[in-house]
Design a protein around this motif. Sequence first.
Motif, short mmCIF file in Angstrom:
data_model
loop_
_atom_site.label_atom_id
_atom_site.label_comp_id
_atom_site.label_asym_id
_atom_site.label_seq_id
_atom_site.Cartn_x
_atom_site.Cartn_y
_atom_site.Cartn_z
N LEU A 66 42.52 -3.00 -69.99
CA LEU A 66 43.16 -3.48 -68.97
C LEU A 66 42.80 -2.35 -67.75
N ALA A 67 41.46 -1.77 -67.76
CA ALA A 67 41.21 -0.56 -66.89
C ALA A 67 41.03 -1.40 -65.38
N GLN A 68 41.37 -0.62 -64.35
CA GLN A 68 41.56 -1.15 -63.05
C GLN A 68 40.17 -1.30 -62.55
N GLN A 69 39.96 -2.63 -62.02
CA GLN A 69 38.70 -3.11 -61.59
C GLN A 69 38.87 -3.08 -60.05
N PRO A 70 37.69 -2.91 -59.37
CA PRO A 70 37.99 -2.92 -57.90
C PRO A 70 37.93 -4.38 -57.35
N LEU A 71 38.72 -4.54 -56.32
CA LEU A 71 38.87 -5.89 -55.91
C LEU A 71 37.61 -6.64 -55.37
N PRO A 72 37.39 -7.82 -55.47
CA PRO A 72 36.38 -8.49 -55.13
C PRO A 72 36.01 -8.21 -53.82
N GLU A 73 36.90 -8.38 -52.62
CA GLU A 73 36.60 -8.01 -51.39
C GLU A 73 36.09 -6.58 -51.15
N GLU A 74 36.54 -5.54 -51.83
CA GLU A 74 36.06 -4.19 -51.67
C GLU A 74 34.53 -4.29 -52.28
N GLU A 75 34.54 -4.78 -53.50
CA GLU A 75 33.19 -4.89 -54.34
C GLU A 75 32.07 -5.55 -53.41
N SER A 76 32.25 -6.59 -52.64
CA SER A 76 31.51 -7.36 -51.81
C SER A 76 31.15 -6.63 -50.71
N ALA A 77 32.28 -5.91 -50.10
CA ALA A 77 31.94 -5.11 -48.90
C ALA A 77 31.01 -4.01 -48.94
N GLU A 78 31.28 -3.34 -50.21
CA GLU A 78 30.32 -2.24 -50.86
C GLU A 78 28.65 -2.80 -50.72
#
Length: 102
Positions: A66-78
Amino acid sequence: MSIPAKLTTLMLSAPAPVAARRVVLSACALLALTAGCSRVPQLEDRLPADLRQQPYPRLLPLDTALAQQPLPEEESAELSDTLDARAARLRRRAEELRRRQP
């Protein structure tokens, strides 16, 4: 207190013979054991033969699973920023190559 809660409290607090409680608990335990040991052919027949012989997968610790994954919005912005920077570098390189040619 609601009516079902009152009934439950009344039933649990009412004096009952110890033998009757043991019979009920034994019946519940027996029912749970027989249900757990039953074979469900609809589920077992879905596995192909090669998967039936495979070992169970390795269990992961819950923190890892259950490790924290980055939010899709943040990942797509990067990703968008990375691609924009790469495109700008390629444009500069193309412009330098055009200037070098006579």
